[in-house]
Design a protein around this motif. Structure first.
Motif, PDB file in Angstrom:
ATOM      1  N   TYR A  29       0.678  -1.202   0.145  1.00 25.54           N
ATOM      2  CA  TYR A  29      -0.066   0.012  -0.073  1.00 25.54           C
ATOM      3  C   TYR A  29       0.723   1.130  -0.010  1.00 25.54           C
ATOM      4  N   GLY A  30       0.306   2.447  -0.311  1.00 22.44           N
ATOM      5  CA  GLY A  30       0.832   3.638  -0.249  1.00 22.44           C
ATOM      6  C   GLY A  30       0.190   4.712   0.880  1.00 22.44           C
ATOM      7  N   HIS A  31       0.005   5.662   0.246  1.00 18.57           N
ATOM      8  CA  HIS A  31      -1.106   6.919   0.595  1.00 18.57           C
ATOM      9  C   HIS A  31      -0.177   7.725   1.869  1.00 18.57           C
ATOM     10  N   THR A  32       0.334   6.924   2.910  1.00 28.80           N
ATOM     11  CA  THR A  32       0.758   7.493   4.075  1.00 28.80           C
ATOM     12  C   THR A  32       2.055   8.260   3.680  1.00 28.80           C
ATOM     13  N   HIS A  33       2.979   7.941   2.830  1.00 30.23           N
ATOM     14  CA  HIS A  33       4.324   8.439   2.287  1.00 30.23           C
ATOM     15  C   HIS A  33       5.341   7.869   3.385  1.00 30.23           C
ATOM     16  N   LYS A  34       4.941   6.879   4.409  1.00 29.77           N
ATOM     17  CA  LYS A  34       5.749   6.466   5.331  1.00 29.77           C
ATOM     18  C   LYS A  34       6.439   5.042   5.063  1.00 29.77           C
ATOM     19  N   THR A  35       7.500   4.498   5.049  1.00 29.40           N
ATOM     20  CA  THR A  35       7.989   3.458   4.510  1.00 29.40           C
ATOM     21  C   THR A  35       7.416   2.250   5.851  1.00 29.40           C
ATOM     22  N   GLU A  36       7.286   1.167   5.327  1.00 25.91           N
ATOM     23  CA  GLU A  36       6.812  -0.095   6.369  1.00 25.91           C
ATOM     24  C   GLU A  36       7.187  -1.156   5.675  1.00 25.91           C
ATOM     25  N   ASN A  37       7.517  -2.100   6.591  1.00 27.55           N
ATOM     26  CA  ASN A  37       7.683  -3.668   6.406  1.00 27.55           C
ATOM     27  C   ASN A  37       7.734  -4.184   7.670  1.00 27.55           C
ATOM     28  N   ASN A  38       6.413  -4.766   7.717  1.00 26.96           N
ATOM     29  CA  ASN A  38       6.059  -5.357   8.993  1.00 26.96           C
ATOM     30  C   ASN A  38       5.388  -6.939   8.421  1.00 26.96           C
ATOM     31  N   ILE A  39       5.251  -7.872   9.704  1.00 26.72           N
ATOM     32  CA  ILE A  39       4.751  -9.179   9.399  1.00 26.72           C
ATOM     33  C   ILE A  39       3.570  -8.976  10.490  1.00 26.72           C
ATOM     34  N   VAL A  40       2.210  -9.219   9.811  1.00 32.79           N
ATOM     35  CA  VAL A  40       0.834  -9.210  10.717  1.00 32.79           C
ATOM     36  C   VAL A  40       0.427 -10.476  10.591  1.00 32.79           C
ATOM     37  N   GLY A  41      -0.131 -10.794  11.671  1.00 30.24           N
ATOM     38  CA  GLY A  41      -0.544 -12.414  11.967  1.00 30.24           C
ATOM     39  C   GLY A  41       0.653 -13.355  11.681  1.00 30.24           C
ATOM     40  N   ASN A  42       0.225 -14.357  11.147  1.00 30.42           N
ATOM     41  CA  ASN A  42       1.186 -15.358  10.880  1.00 30.42           C
ATOM     42  C   ASN A  42       2.019 -15.357   9.791  1.00 30.42           C
ATOM     43  N   LYS A  43       1.572 -14.530   8.857  1.00 35.79           N
ATOM     44  CA  LYS A  43       2.258 -14.693   7.358  1.00 35.79           C
ATOM     45  C   LYS A  43       2.294 -13.193   6.522  1.00 35.79           C
ATOM     46  N   THR A  44       1.306 -12.498   7.058  1.00 33.48           N
ATOM     47  CA  THR A  44       1.131 -11.441   6.173  1.00 33.48           C
ATOM     48  C   THR A  44       2.410 -10.102   6.048  1.00 33.48           C
ATOM     49  N   MET A  45       2.909 -10.171   5.010  1.00 34.07           N
ATOM     50  CA  MET A  45       4.032  -9.089   5.022  1.00 34.07           C
ATOM     51  C   MET A  45       3.449  -7.694   4.606  1.00 34.07           C
ATOM     52  N   VAL A  46       3.261  -6.741   5.165  1.00 34.03           N
ATOM     53  CA  VAL A  46       2.898  -5.639   4.957  1.00 34.03           C
ATOM     54  C   VAL A  46       4.021  -4.402   4.605  1.00 34.03           C
ATOM     55  N   ILE A  47       3.956  -3.836   3.229  1.00 37.08           N
ATOM     56  CA  ILE A  47       5.020  -3.088   2.979  1.00 37.08           C
ATOM     57  C   ILE A  47       4.472  -1.809   2.211  1.00 37.08           C
ATOM     58  N   ASN A  48       4.947  -0.885   2.682  1.00 34.10           N
ATOM     59  CA  ASN A  48       4.590   0.533   2.088  1.00 34.10           C
ATOM     60  C   ASN A  48       6.123   1.295   1.564  1.00 34.10           C
ATOM     61  N   PRO A  49       6.122   1.193   0.314  1.00 31.49           N
ATOM     62  CA  PRO A  49       7.575   1.765  -0.181  1.00 31.49           C
ATOM     63  C   PRO A  49       7.888   3.175   0.020  1.00 31.49           C
ATOM     64  N   GLY A  50       6.726   3.898   0.751  1.00 32.58           N
ATOM     65  CA  GLY A  50       7.028   5.172   0.862  1.00 32.58           C
ATOM     66  C   GLY A  50       6.709   6.135  -0.112  1.00 32.58           C
ATOM     67  N   THR A  51       7.018   7.239  -0.370  1.00 37.07           N
ATOM     68  CA  THR A  51       6.822   8.257  -1.450  1.00 37.07           C
ATOM     69  C   THR A  51       7.927   8.219  -2.448  1.00 37.07           C
ATOM     70  N   ALA A  52       7.820   8.070  -3.637  1.00 38.77           N
ATOM     71  CA  ALA A  52       8.727   8.362  -4.568  1.00 38.77           C
ATOM     72  C   ALA A  52       9.121   9.774  -4.750  1.00 38.77           C
ATOM     73  N   ASN A  53       7.983  10.486  -4.427  1.00 42.52           N
ATOM     74  CA  ASN A  53       8.018  12.017  -4.646  1.00 42.52           C
ATOM     75  C   ASN A  53       9.227  12.642  -3.867  1.00 42.52           C
ATOM     76  N   GLY A  54       8.977  12.320  -2.594  1.00 42.15           N
ATOM     77  CA  GLY A  54       9.878  12.726  -1.434  1.00 42.15           C
ATOM     78  C   GLY A  54       9.645  14.009  -0.881  1.00 42.15           C
ATOM     79  N   TRP A  55       9.122  14.898  -1.542  1.00 41.30           N
ATOM     80  CA  TRP A  55       9.036  16.257  -0.688  1.00 41.30           C
ATOM     81  C   TRP A  55       7.853  16.461   0.197  1.00 41.30           C
ATOM     82  N   PHE A  56       6.724  15.545   0.114  1.00 44.02           N
ATOM     83  CA  PHE A  56       5.842  15.781   0.928  1.00 44.02           C
ATOM     84  C   PHE A  56       6.112  15.232   2.416  1.00 44.02           C
ATOM     85  N   PHE A  57       5.785  16.311   3.288  1.00 45.09           N
ATOM     86  CA  PHE A  57       5.969  16.115   4.707  1.00 45.09           C
ATOM     87  C   PHE A  57       7.282  15.869   5.252  1.00 45.09           C
ATOM     88  N   GLY A  58       8.282  16.086   4.423  1.00 43.83           N
ATOM     89  CA  GLY A  58       9.680  15.995   4.658  1.00 43.83           C
ATOM     90  C   GLY A  58      10.224  14.718   4.574  1.00 43.83           C
TER      91      GLY A  58
END
Length: 165
Positions: A116-145
């Motif tokens: 997923y995206g939208h938040t512009h924050k990178t994330e790489n977590n495991i939820v539950g027993n198997k679900t890898m949750v990844i947010n690549p962050g913002t490729a734009n880079g200037w929003f919210f610093g």
């Protein structure tokens, strides 16, 4: 297989070009765009040598133009949500605009990977027993610093690496 993950490019063509160069160097086989690409010109900045699958974000209003641009680069725009099966992994892709819907997808336990995206924050977590949750962050880079980032997922080792653009 290696999958390039990118989101929230917000029409930053230069960073799209940097990301596609990195993806090519790292021998990425597929690029997944998790929304907020914004313009057809930004879609066309992706190299047609690497297949691109994307979903719509809340800032992607020119759906016809974006769809045509994805077709032009031989990619696919799959609405606001899609599922991709790769190397035995079921991957869900959603921009993340609606928090409850995003959490429902993550908590369902149906998916091996949720991108997923939208938040512009990178994330790489495991939820539950198997679900890898990844947010690549913002490729734009200037929003919210936030710095400009993308990610590379190895579907065999299930490792995710973030890259600065």
């Amino acid at each position: 297989m290696k999958i390039g993950l990118i989101s929230d490019t917000h029409d930053n063509i230069r960073n799209i070009e940097i990301a596609t160069e990195i993806f090519a160097e790292r021998k990425v086989d597929l690029i997944i765009h998790a929304g907020d690409i914004t313009t057809p010109e930004a879609v066309e900045a992706f190299s047609d040598s690497i297949r691109v699958i994307g979903v719509l974000g809340n800032n992607d209003v020119d759906i016809k133009g974006l769809t045509n641009a994805f077709q032009k680069i031989k990619g696919e725009l799959r609405g606001d949500f899609c599922e991709i099966e790769q190397d035995g992994l079921l991957i869900a892709v959603y921009h993340g605009t609606e928090f409850k819907r995003r959490e429902s997808i993550i908590q369902s336990g149906k998916y091996d990977v949720v991108v997923y995206g939208h938040t512009h924050k990178t994330e790489n977590n495991i939820v539950g027993n198997k679900t890898m949750v990844i947010n690549p962050g913002t490729a734009n880079g200037w929003f919210f610093g936030y710095r400009a980032t993308a990610a590379i997922l190895d579907t065999i080792t299930k490792e995710c690496e973030f890259v600065d653009l």
